[in-house]
Design an enzyme around this catalytic site. Structure first.
Site, PDB file in Angstrom:
ATOM      1  N   ASN A 209      -5.149 -30.724   9.251  1.00 32.74           N
ATOM      2  CA  ASN A 209      -5.995 -29.591   8.871  1.00 32.74           C
ATOM      3  C   ASN A 209      -6.410 -28.842  10.124  1.00 32.74           C
ATOM      4  O   ASN A 209      -6.067 -29.242  11.237  1.00 32.74           O
ATOM      5  CB  ASN A 209      -7.208 -30.064   8.052  1.00 32.74           C
ATOM      6  N   PRO A 305      -9.402 -44.343   3.078  1.00 34.53           N
ATOM      7  CA  PRO A 305     -10.748 -44.902   2.904  1.00 34.53           C
ATOM      8  C   PRO A 305     -11.819 -43.857   3.257  1.00 34.53           C
ATOM      9  O   PRO A 305     -11.571 -42.967   4.069  1.00 34.53           O
ATOM     10  CB  PRO A 305     -10.798 -46.062   3.900  1.00 34.53           C
ATOM     11  N   ILE A 307     -14.687 -43.302   5.264  1.00 31.88           N
ATOM     12  CA  ILE A 307     -15.274 -43.963   6.441  1.00 31.88           C
ATOM     13  C   ILE A 307     -16.807 -43.904   6.413  1.00 31.88           C
ATOM     14  O   ILE A 307     -17.485 -44.913   6.593  1.00 31.88           O
ATOM     15  CB  ILE A 307     -14.740 -43.308   7.741  1.00 31.88           C
ATOM     16  N   PHE A 323     -20.992 -34.558   7.559  1.00 31.84           N
ATOM     17  CA  PHE A 323     -20.743 -33.121   7.587  1.00 31.84           C
ATOM     18  C   PHE A 323     -20.021 -32.725   6.319  1.00 31.84           C
ATOM     19  O   PHE A 323     -19.153 -33.463   5.844  1.00 31.84           O
ATOM     20  CB  PHE A 323     -19.878 -32.747   8.802  1.00 31.84           C
TER      21      PHE A 323
END
Ligand SMILES: Cc1cc2nc3c(=O)[nH]c(=O)nc-3n(C[C@H](O)[C@H](O)[C@H](O)COP(=O)(O)O)c2cc1C
Length: 402
Positions: A209, A305, A307, A323
């Protein structure tokens, strides 16, 4: 401008790196500092006072017995009017003088007569640096609360390679700016993630990204400025590591997960800024896939996963900050994410102009509701976040013991 209104006294001593201090003056002035320079006699053999005078816009002091100073006491005025005294480069000789309290020329006298913090940026040949006498002097200065910046390792002017090079002007500037920030995270350990992750499809392709890593790196820098011990785990980005920050480079979300989970319990704060890929290809092809007349491959994806949620679910979690970068409905999504992951603070980031800029618009979401921050450079916002984290920590957690 990071040093607006700050008065920096710069002492230049006799070393080859004196030429770099001309660039340092330029950088300091660019950041809004007013700079006054004093040089040792030896320093004037390397760079002329005229150069520093032109760059600082101020008269340069070189002589203790200069009768043109009104009260004849340039050494007293110089330190009285400074917020910080920086000696760069600091020669081996000058460090020896400082460590012993000598005051036999203008610069050593005004250093002894100062009434402001003192920083030194040593610069010398590696042999001079490694000598027990120099090391003893440095230890003495550290014990006397003098800030020692560097030195760095690398190529030296004498042709040798080793420790003793002066830090680069930009690095000295970063250190100086840090000294003016309040140490609200002193004694705290902060772990954070930044940048994108890269999820391989085959040896040459992958899914990623557009996260630039700039916000995370700004937070790492702000946390270190605030006195924290900072570990930054980052995906593929081309950004310089903030000074004093431990950096661990990873590529994929699984690697980031492993690096975070093995250390998170040892930290006071965890900030998940990275744009971690939500999913990855289930199978990574060992060979580059070919265009062989068949239809393009269908890539099956599996979830990565979460995190942040895993760290927040630890038996004794660090203070967790997430965030949420969204292109719309920021308040709704950010608050939903905060509740789902059960974390005290989410920082919402409304992406309107794409990733990668130097400024940002952030919103804090916590138990008290939302607080919209004014659009500002990422470092300014990062410092505001660190202040918020420090307040939350004070209310919640005692510091981690090492
Ligand atoms: C060409 C040249 C380069 C030098 N470079 C350095 C240096 O990088 N670091 C250092 O500590 N001394 C260096 N010296 C030695 C210092 O200039 C010398 O010790 C001098 O007395 C330092 O005076 P000051 O501390 O009053 O400035 C150099 C000397 C010469 C001639």
């Amino acid at each position: 401008m990071e040093l607006e209104g700050k008065r920096v006294a710069l002492g230049v001593t006799g070393g080859i790196a004196a030429y770099k201090s001309a660039e340092l003056v330029r950088l300091l002035v660019k950041q809004g500092a007013s700079v006054r320079v004093a040089m040792t006699e030896a320093a004037t053999h390397f760079v002329t006072p005229t150069t520093f005078q032109a760059l600082s816009g101020n008269r340069v002091f070189t002589d203790q017995w200069d009768t043109s100073v009104a009260n004849g006491m340039a050494h007293i005025n110089f330190s009285r009017e400074a917020d910080v005294l920086l000696i760069a480069p600091a020669s081996a000789d000058f460090l020896a003088k400082l460590a012993n309290g000598l005051a036999d020329d203008l610069l050593s006298t005004l250093t002894l007569a100062r009434d402001c913090p003192l920083l030194v940026a040593p610069a010398m040949n590696r042999q001079m640096w490694s000598k027990p006498a120099t090391q003893r002097n440095i230890a003495t200065l550290i014990g006397d609360a003098v800030g020692v910046l560097g030195p760095a390792s690398g190529d030296q002017a004498c042709g040798e390679v080793g420790e003793g090079r002066m830090l680069e002007p930009a690095e000295i500037l970063e250190e100086l700016i840090a000294r003016f920030q309040p140490e609200v995270l002193k004694g705290r350990k902060l772990l954070l993630t930044a940048g994108p992750t890269f999820e391989a499809i085959d040896p040459v392709r992958g899914i990623t990204n557009l996260s630039s890593g700039k916000m995370g790196f700004a937070i790492a820098r702000a946390a270190r400025e605030a006195g924290a011990e900072v570990t930054l785990i980052c995906g593929p980005v081309a950004l310089p590591t903030p000074r004093g920050v431990t950096r661990i480079d990873i590529t994929s979300a699984l690697e980031m997960h492993a690096e975070v989970t093995q250390r998170a319990a040892m930290y006071d704060v965890f900030v998940g800024v990275a744009a971690v890929a939500d999913y990855r290809p289930r199978i990574v092809s060992e060979q580059k896939s070919k265009k062989d007349g068949n239809p393009p491959p269908i890539i099956e994806l599996v979830w990565n996963p979460d995190i942040l949620a895993e760290v927040a679910a630890l038996p004794h979690p660090p203070l967790c900050v997430g965030f949420a970068a969204e292109t719309g409905n920021l308040a709704e999504y950010a608050e939903k994410k905060r509740r789902k992951k059960k974390i005290p603070l989410i920082v919402g980031n409304l992406i309107t102009d794409g990733f990668g800029g130097d400024t940002n618009t952030l919103v804090f979401f916590d138990d008290n509701g939302q607080q919209i921050l004014k659009p500002a450079p990422k470092l300014v916002l990062a410092r505001q976040l660190i202040t918020r984290i420090a307040t939350l920590l004070e209310n919640l957690h005692a510091p981690m013991t090492p």
